[in-house]
Design an enzyme around this catalytic site. Structure first.
Site, PDB file in Angstrom:
ATOM      1  N   ASP A 199      12.921  40.644  -1.151  1.00 11.07           N
ATOM      2  CA  ASP A 199      14.003  41.077  -2.041  1.00 11.07           C
ATOM      3  C   ASP A 199      14.384  42.518  -1.731  1.00 11.07           C
ATOM      4  O   ASP A 199      14.868  43.244  -2.581  1.00 11.07           O
ATOM      5  CB  ASP A 199      13.594  40.933  -3.513  1.00 11.07           C
ATOM      6  CG  ASP A 199      12.220  41.509  -3.807  1.00 11.07           C
ATOM      7  OD1 ASP A 199      11.621  42.087  -2.885  1.00 11.07           O
ATOM      8  OD2 ASP A 199      11.742  41.378  -4.941  1.00 11.07           O
TER       9      ASP A 199
ATOM     10  N   LYS B 125       7.948  38.794  10.302  1.00 13.12           N
ATOM     11  CA  LYS B 125       7.084  37.606  10.465  1.00 13.12           C
ATOM     12  C   LYS B 125       7.642  36.639  11.503  1.00 13.12           C
ATOM     13  O   LYS B 125       6.924  35.787  12.005  1.00 13.12           O
ATOM     14  CB  LYS B 125       6.931  36.851   9.134  1.00 13.12           C
ATOM     15  CG  LYS B 125       6.162  37.575   8.066  1.00 13.12           C
ATOM     16  CD  LYS B 125       5.677  36.608   6.978  1.00 13.12           C
ATOM     17  CE  LYS B 125       6.786  35.854   6.266  1.00 13.12           C
ATOM     18  NZ  LYS B 125       7.699  36.697   5.463  1.00 13.12           N
TER      19      LYS B 125
ATOM     20  N   LYS C 122      13.390  36.628  -3.585  1.00 12.45           N
ATOM     21  CA  LYS C 122      12.016  37.120  -3.724  1.00 12.45           C
ATOM     22  C   LYS C 122      11.139  36.599  -2.583  1.00 12.45           C
ATOM     23  O   LYS C 122      11.289  35.460  -2.153  1.00 12.45           O
ATOM     24  CB  LYS C 122      11.483  36.648  -5.080  1.00 12.45           C
ATOM     25  CG  LYS C 122      10.019  36.892  -5.343  1.00 12.45           C
ATOM     26  CD  LYS C 122       9.668  36.316  -6.703  1.00 12.45           C
ATOM     27  CE  LYS C 122       8.192  36.037  -6.901  1.00 12.45           C
ATOM     28  NZ  LYS C 122       7.564  35.169  -5.937  1.00 12.45           N
TER      29      LYS C 122
END
EC number: 1.18.6.1
Length: 290
Positions: free
Chosen positions: A130, A42, A11
């Site tokens: 996820d 990111k 997650k």
């Protein structure tokens, strides 16, 4: 030892990148040769190994150079703590294009440039959130990663994500060699957390490979852009990551998981007192009405 390719899923916000980098630092400390491939726009999958804010990504550099064919391996591959090789795939600006495409481009480029041929013991793919669709599933869809480890906690949504990722593994396991290596519990200090994750692992047909306790030293190390292994090698938490690394090295339990239904997951949470027994009579009632 043959090179092992492992993907870390879980997650969003569960601590995948932190866990992966501390695990990799522990493996490097053991003398293993490791490469991390960050599969997240990111580009934060290698910052603790490189002591940097964010590594330049393959997609950024390809855009500047013109095409990915104009890049050299040394442009994108940086060595960090313990000689760990670091690559970030990157992706487009938010809201533009498919970030999963960056993962596909990056892995193809690394293969073509011979990045995998340098007597590596492990390659770790640190994968966004996820998401097990499209490009983000590439490490498992294309049989790049044979071992999947899911980072989770005793929180419902983390367990829900672990079950969903297991469904993705089943989809691709039948046509390839990808297998689930286990759940890594990155503790959130919820009630009976280790028992709950062991129970979930049993239902999925896998193992909780390690329980990583919560410790503020992780944040102290992160502020300095370091792994705990490097920042405070004598810390108890550093030993936890070393234990996880040893278990991954020795792991032989690679399975096709048996995902459970949402009802079964809720029953498990009720059994452990995380969720109250469902009472249909209160559904849709406001606090005042109840």
């Amino acid at each position: 030892m043959a090179m092992r390719q492992c993907a870390i899923y879980g997650k969003g916000g569960i601590g995948k990148s932190t866990t992966t980098q501390n695990l990799v630092a522990a493996l490097a400390e053991m003398g293993k040769k490791v490469m991390i491939v960050g599969c997240d726009p990111k580009a934060d999958s290698t910052r603790l190994i490189l002591h940097s804010k964010a590594q330049n990504t393959i997609m950024e550099m390809a855009a500047e150079a013109g095409t990915v064919e104009d890049l050299e391996l040394e442009d994108v591959l940086k060595a960090g703590y313990g000689g760990v090789k670091c690559v970030e795939s990157g992706g487009p600006e938010p809201g533009v294009g498919c970030a999963g495409r960056g993962v596909i481009t990056a892995i193809n480029f690394l293969e073509e440039e011979g990045a995998y041929e340098d007597d590596l013991d492990f390659v770790f793919y640190d994968v966004l959130g996820d998401v097990v669709c499209g490009g983000f599933a590439m490490p498992i869809r294309e049989n790049k990663a044979q071992e999947i480890y899911i980072v989770c906690s005793g929180e419902m949504m983390a367990m829900y994500a672990a079950n969903n990722i297991s469904k993705g593994i089943v989809k691709y396991a039948n046509s390839g060699s990808v297998r689930l290596g286990g759940l890594i519990c990155n503790s959130r200090n919820t009630d009976r957390e280790d028992e709950l994750i062991i129970a979930l692992a049993n239902k999925l047909g896998t193992q909780m490979i390690h329980f990583v306790p919560r410790d503020n030293v992780v944040q102290r190390a992160e502020i300095r852009r370091m792994t705990v292994i490097e920042y405070d090698p004598k810390a108890k938490q550093a030993d936890e990551y070393r234990a996880l690394a040893r278990k991954v090295v020795d792991n032989k339990l690679l399975v096709i998981p048996n995902p459970i239904t949402m009802d079964e997951l809720e029953e498990l949470l009720m059994e452990f007192g995380i969720m109250e027994v469902e009472d249909e009579s209160i559904v849709g009632k406001t606090a005042e009405e109840v």
